[in-house]
Write a protein that holds these residues in place. Structure first.
Motif, PDB file in Angstrom:
ATOM      1  N   VAL A  90       0.834  -1.200   0.000  1.00 52.15           N
ATOM      2  CA  VAL A  90       0.000   0.000   0.000  1.00 52.15           C
ATOM      3  C   VAL A  90       0.871   1.253   0.000  1.00 52.15           C
ATOM      4  CG1 VAL A  90      -1.734   1.283   1.308  1.00 52.15           C
ATOM      5  CG2 VAL A  90      -1.889  -1.201   1.134  1.00 52.15           C
ATOM      6  N   MET A  91       2.057   1.163   0.593  1.00 52.85           N
ATOM      7  CA  MET A  91       2.940   2.317   0.692  1.00 52.85           C
ATOM      8  C   MET A  91       3.706   2.589  -0.591  1.00 52.85           C
ATOM      9  SD  MET A  91       2.586   3.637   3.708  1.00 52.85           S
ATOM     10  CE  MET A  91       0.858   3.307   3.358  1.00 52.85           C
ATOM     11  N   PHE A  92       3.702   1.636  -1.519  1.00 51.05           N
ATOM     12  CA  PHE A  92       4.459   1.800  -2.762  1.00 51.05           C
ATOM     13  C   PHE A  92       3.973   3.020  -3.544  1.00 51.05           C
ATOM     14  CE2 PHE A  92       6.523   1.211  -6.634  1.00 51.05           C
ATOM     15  CZ  PHE A  92       5.629   1.007  -7.674  1.00 51.05           C
ATOM     16  N   VAL A 113       8.842  10.938  -7.107  1.00 52.08           N
ATOM     17  CA  VAL A 113       8.405   9.667  -6.529  1.00 52.08           C
ATOM     18  C   VAL A 113       8.574   9.716  -5.018  1.00 52.08           C
ATOM     19  CG1 VAL A 113       8.789   7.170  -6.489  1.00 52.08           C
ATOM     20  CG2 VAL A 113       9.088   8.440  -8.622  1.00 52.08           C
ATOM     21  N   PRO A 114       7.510   9.471  -4.250  1.00 49.79           N
ATOM     22  CA  PRO A 114       7.636   9.442  -2.786  1.00 49.79           C
ATOM     23  C   PRO A 114       8.258   8.132  -2.317  1.00 49.79           C
ATOM     24  CG  PRO A 114       5.385   8.937  -3.421  1.00 49.79           C
ATOM     25  CD  PRO A 114       6.118   9.260  -4.691  1.00 49.79           C
ATOM     26  N   GLY A 115       8.943   8.182  -1.174  1.00 52.05           N
ATOM     27  CA  GLY A 115       9.553   6.985  -0.621  1.00 52.05           C
ATOM     28  C   GLY A 115       9.508   6.981   0.891  1.00 52.05           C
ATOM     29  N   HIS A 116       9.837   5.833   1.459  1.00 51.51           N
ATOM     30  CA  HIS A 116       9.829   5.648   2.911  1.00 51.51           C
ATOM     31  C   HIS A 116      11.180   5.055   3.285  1.00 51.51           C
ATOM     32  CE1 HIS A 116       5.739   5.472   1.322  1.00 51.51           C
ATOM     33  NE2 HIS A 116       5.350   6.042   2.458  1.00 51.51           N
ATOM     34  N   LYS A 117      11.960   5.801   4.007  1.00 53.54           N
ATOM     35  CA  LYS A 117      13.358   5.469   4.236  1.00 53.54           C
ATOM     36  C   LYS A 117      13.539   4.077   4.826  1.00 53.54           C
ATOM     37  CE  LYS A 117      14.928  10.252   4.807  1.00 53.54           C
ATOM     38  NZ  LYS A 117      15.570  11.235   5.721  1.00 53.54           N
ATOM     39  N   TYR A 118      12.708   3.735   5.803  1.00 50.51           N
ATOM     40  CA  TYR A 118      12.876   2.438   6.455  1.00 50.51           C
ATOM     41  C   TYR A 118      12.706   1.299   5.450  1.00 50.51           C
ATOM     42  CZ  TYR A 118      11.675  -1.768   9.020  1.00 50.51           C
ATOM     43  OH  TYR A 118      11.619  -3.059   9.464  1.00 50.51           O
ATOM     44  N   VAL A 119      11.650   1.346   4.643  1.00 50.54           N
ATOM     45  CA  VAL A 119      11.389   0.279   3.673  1.00 50.54           C
ATOM     46  C   VAL A 119      12.523   0.207   2.660  1.00 50.54           C
ATOM     47  CG1 VAL A 119       9.790  -0.589   1.927  1.00 50.54           C
ATOM     48  CG2 VAL A 119       8.909   0.541   3.976  1.00 50.54           C
ATOM     49  N   LEU A 120      12.964   1.357   2.176  1.00 51.11           N
ATOM     50  CA  LEU A 120      14.035   1.394   1.183  1.00 51.11           C
ATOM     51  C   LEU A 120      15.339   0.865   1.759  1.00 51.11           C
ATOM     52  CD1 LEU A 120      13.225   4.891  -0.334  1.00 51.11           C
ATOM     53  CD2 LEU A 120      12.871   2.680  -1.434  1.00 51.11           C
ATOM     54  N   ALA A 121      15.632   1.222   2.998  1.00 49.63           N
ATOM     55  CA  ALA A 121      16.874   0.774   3.634  1.00 49.63           C
ATOM     56  C   ALA A 121      16.872  -0.728   3.863  1.00 49.63           C
ATOM     57  CB  ALA A 121      17.079   1.512   4.948  1.00 49.63           C
ATOM     58  N   VAL A 122      15.705  -1.296   4.154  1.00 52.42           N
ATOM     59  CA  VAL A 122      15.610  -2.748   4.324  1.00 52.42           C
ATOM     60  C   VAL A 122      15.854  -3.461   2.996  1.00 52.42           C
ATOM     61  CG1 VAL A 122      13.997  -4.628   4.829  1.00 52.42           C
ATOM     62  CG2 VAL A 122      14.112  -2.647   6.340  1.00 52.42           C
ATOM     63  N   GLY A 123      15.476  -2.831   1.879  1.00 51.81           N
ATOM     64  CA  GLY A 123      15.595  -3.485   0.578  1.00 51.81           C
ATOM     65  C   GLY A 123      16.891  -3.251  -0.150  1.00 51.81           C
ATOM     66  N   SER A 124      17.699  -2.270   0.288  1.00 51.76           N
ATOM     67  CA  SER A 124      18.911  -1.928  -0.455  1.00 51.76           C
ATOM     68  C   SER A 124      19.974  -1.400   0.493  1.00 51.76           C
ATOM     69  CB  SER A 124      18.592  -0.878  -1.527  1.00 51.76           C
ATOM     70  OG  SER A 124      19.756  -0.216  -1.964  1.00 51.76           O
TER      71      SER A 124
END
Length: 500
Positions: A90-92, A113-124
């Motif tokens: 849903v946050m994508f 493009v909006p982003g969420h630091k925590y999700v991005l940091a977990v993925g990369s």
């Protein structure tokens, strides 16, 4: 007063959900899926909030791409999604709770493009270092001019949703993004996509990209296609798009399976395209200029004399001294020194898969009369079928006309009408397609031939359903196209000629 009304509203919503849940548990048969229950929950939410639309995760993702997400309008949307993956989805590309924004794309074609630091940091790990590392900067907006927006969104969709959405138009750019931000599983998926779509038309372009991205497996796959289907690869539009380093690596390739005249013509086509890229008029002089030392990687002295005289010698790309020296090299007993390589390329050595253990002939066999001999086969590794080995006359010399064909799931892939001469021996006689045909593993193909000539010929017997040929395993089965008796146990088409 407004806060009290809001609390009452939330209470009514949660109470409605609870009643629906208990009613569903009471009235639904045991084993009712969570998906069905969620649909009821969403219907209840729509009734309580008629002006706020809640959408399924699949529709949600489509809306997110254009930033049209409305989940933030619901106070308890989290309860609609049972897994953390769905809630992350849903946050994508969603402004809700976004704590960073990216301006993606070159100037004039950017997308925010909006982003969420925590999700991005977990993925990369790159995003982790960017947002939480020792040198992290607290930037609210990050510009990324070297990545196309669709590819950046494809990478974010994988990070947020654990979904891989690739297409031919964007897979290379997505691979670049995955490499840049160190998302290895997405990068591997991109490489797998490229390998499965690899053909002579795109092999040269993918070769240059695979070297850039340091993907040795993809590089090796590209070379396999370029070597075996060299003339198709050199004549493709993609060949003109490669960089000069890739051009040189192809021109000096020892195992290139192509006539040297085809190599020469392909180099001139590339030179014309390179002139356009450099904003130069495509004159003969400029073509020679952009080719540079690569011209000497073309083995012009190994051409058939007629090809050289009618082609390369009259192209204007060679100097008068070079043309004169090459003519002397062809004809003179004392040959001049040349800057061009005079040794022919080795090319590829064809392999033969023989499916019979013996052959025979009888006074009343093997008759043709326009009927079709056919067999089905499959391989466990990618190969390139170059032609068939056929039996010839069993009663003296004879000439045959053969129509050979290769089909996949009933669709013709290649065919050719050709004549061959049989000397009356039990040897097989090769017939060739115009170009080798790429054969993918674990799929059955149909090899067929219609012969016209001496009706009494040799035929195979003691056929095998499985044949190991080098590192490749062939499997055979009977074909419904066969109307002349050929099958696994006996008949025609004793050999498949291939490159591996």
């Amino acid at each position: 007063m407004q806060m009290s009304l809001r609390c009452i509203f939330i209470y009514q919503f949660n109470l409605g959900l609870y009643r629906l849940y208990t009613r569903s548990r009471r009235e639904s048969p045991q084993g009712t899926s969570q998906t069905a229950l969620r649909c009821d929950w969403k219907r209840m939410a729509a009734e309580l909030f008629p002006t706020k639309k809640l959408v399924s995760s699949s529709i949600q993702n489509q809306q997110n791409v254009s930033n049209n997400n409305s989940a933030q309008g619901c106070c308890s949307w989290q309860g609609l999604y049972p897994t953390i993956r769905e809630r992350n989805s849903v946050m994508f590309n969603n402004e809700m709770m976004a704590d960073v924004h990216f301006v993606v794309g070159p100037p004039g074609g950017t997308q925010r493009v909006p982003g969420h630091k925590y999700v991005l940091a977990v993925g990369s790990s790159v995003f982790h270092a960017m947002f939480y590392g020792e040198l992290a900067e607290d930037q609210e907006e990050i510009r990324i001019p070297d990545v196309e927006p669709p590819s950046f969104l494809a990478m974010l969709k994988y990070i947020y949703c654990d979904e891989i959405d690739l297409c031919a138009d964007t897979v290379l750019a997505t691979l670049y993004a995955a490499k840049k931000y160190i998302v290895p599983h997405l990068a591997r998926a991109c490489v797998n996509f490229l390998e499965t779509s690899l053909s002579a038309k795109n092999a040269c372009v993918l070769l240059s990209q695979s070297c850039l991205f340091e993907e040795p497996d993809l590089t090796q796959r590209c070379w396999e296609v370029i070597d075996a289907q060299a003339e198709l690869a050199l004549r493709s539009e993609g060949f003109c798009d490669i960089d000069v380093q890739t051009l040189e690596s192809i021109l000096q390739r020892e195992t290139l399976n192509a006539k040297e005249m085809v190599v020469f013509e392909a180099a001139l086509n590339w030179a014309e395209a390179e002139c356009q890229r450099r904003d130069l008029p495509p004159t003969i002089e400029n073509k020679r200029l952009v080719l540079g030392k690569a011209i000497y990687l073309i083995r012009i002295p190994t051409m058939v004399l007629e090809d050289f005289a009618n082609g390369a010698a009259q192209s204007g790309v060679l100097t008068l001294n070079e043309t004169n020296d090459i003519f002397l090299w062809y004809t003179a007993s004392k040959k001049p020194d040349l800057l061009f390589c005079t040794k022919p390329r080795k090319g590829l050595s064809p392999q033969r898969c023989h499916r019979f253990q013996s052959c025979a002939y009888r006074s009343n066999q093997w008759r043709y009369r326009g009927r079709c001999d056919s067999i089905q086969f499959a391989v466990d590794k990618r190969v390139f079928i170059a032609g068939f080995g056929l039996y010839g006359s069993s009663c003296g010399s004879a000439e045959y006309s053969a129509k050979i064909e290769l089909k996949r799931q009933g669709v013709p892939m290649a065919q050719r009408i050709i004549k061959f001469f049989s000397g009356g021996s039990s040897n097989t006689f090769p017939v060739w397609f115009d170009y080798p045909v790429q054969i993918e593993p674990d799929t059955f193909y149909t090899a067929s031939v219609v012969l016209d000539g001496n009706e009494l010929s040799y035929f195979g017997q003691e056929g095998m359903t499985e044949v190991q040929c080098g590192k490749v395993t062939f499997q055979f089965q009977c074909s419904s196209d066969s109307t002349n008796g050929t099958g696994v146990q006996g008949g025609q088409i004793p050999e498949l000629i291939f490159y591996a």
